[in-house]
Write an enzyme that holds these catalytic residues in place. Structure first.
Site, PDB file in Angstrom:
ATOM      1  N   TYR A  76       0.169  31.170   4.853  1.00  0.00           N
ATOM      2  CA  TYR A  76       0.918  31.040   3.596  1.00  0.00           C
ATOM      3  C   TYR A  76       2.155  30.176   3.794  1.00  0.00           C
ATOM      4  CZ  TYR A  76       3.529  32.514  -0.565  1.00  0.00           C
ATOM      5  OH  TYR A  76       4.242  32.537  -1.746  1.00  0.00           O
ATOM      6  N   ALA A  84       2.710  27.936   6.129  1.00  0.00           N
ATOM      7  CA  ALA A  84       2.304  26.555   6.371  1.00  0.00           C
ATOM      8  C   ALA A  84       1.913  25.861   5.068  1.00  0.00           C
ATOM      9  CB  ALA A  84       1.136  26.514   7.357  1.00  0.00           C
ATOM     10  N   LYS A  95       2.957  26.587   1.977  1.00  0.00           N
ATOM     11  CA  LYS A  95       4.143  26.387   1.133  1.00  0.00           C
ATOM     12  C   LYS A  95       5.071  25.325   1.721  1.00  0.00           C
ATOM     13  CE  LYS A  95       3.125  29.151  -2.206  1.00  0.00           C
ATOM     14  NZ  LYS A  95       2.842  28.608  -3.540  1.00  0.00           N
TER      15      LYS A  95
END
Length: 182
Positions: A119, A121, A123
């Site tokens: 998540y 990475a 974002k």
């Protein structure tokens, strides 16, 4: 949520407030899906002025326990799904010489979070993607923004266990999750 009900609920809220809306269940993690979503909007409404990408999933797991599928699923939905929609919207916007593109990052993407390497990475990747998109399209009157909210109560965060919630709340001055209305 893998069901269609969240999209249908949003459409119902928009319609009950006098607006127009329709759900679309296209898989935006494919180029065909991103193009189809943009084309569906143009076909239904005659034009496209703004794209807001918010698709997201969680597959929380510590790095040493994370499967390749859990990694790929999150990157596919968040990062590739945003790319495919933005690419096809940008093609249209360049022709129109105007348009707006907005997406949501996350505080986790800026600062990291245990158990969410996939998540975080995705974002963080969105931040870089949007910086590049903004530089590429600015001269064509296309505005690009990325919003990075703190911790908001959503269907994704509602699934956190008590320890995870406690960890997040320790970083929030108001000691509560925000609401989408915030």
């Amino acid at each position: 949520d893998r069901s269609n009900s969240p999209a249908e609920q949003v459409v119902d809220e928009i319609k009950s407030s006098g607006g127009e809306a329709m759900p679309n269940y296209t898989d935006i993690s494919t180029m065909k899906g991103g193009e189809g979503l943009v084309q569906s909007a143009v076909d239904s409404y005659g034009q496209l002025d703004i794209v807001v990408t918010v698709a997201g999933i969680l597959r929380d797991r510590m790095l040493f326990n994370m499967t390749e599928e859990e990694w790929d699923d999150v990157i596919r939905v968040h990062l590739k799904g945003t790319f495919t929609v933005c690419k096809h919207a940008a093609i249209l916007y360049r022709q129109q010489k105007s348009g707006r593109i907005i997406t949501f990052a996350s505080e986790s993407g800026l600062f990291g979070n245990p158990g969410q390497a996939n998540y975080v990475a995705s974002k963080s990747g969105l931040v870089g993607l949007y910086k590049s998109i903004a530089l590429e399209v600015a001269k064509r009157n296309i505005n690009v923004n990325i919003i990075s909210p703190g911790f908001i109560s959503t269907s994704m965060t509602d699934k956190l266990n008590e320890e995870q919630k406690k960890q997040y709340l320790s970083r929030i001055p108001m000691m509560r999750f925000g609401n989408p209305i915030d």
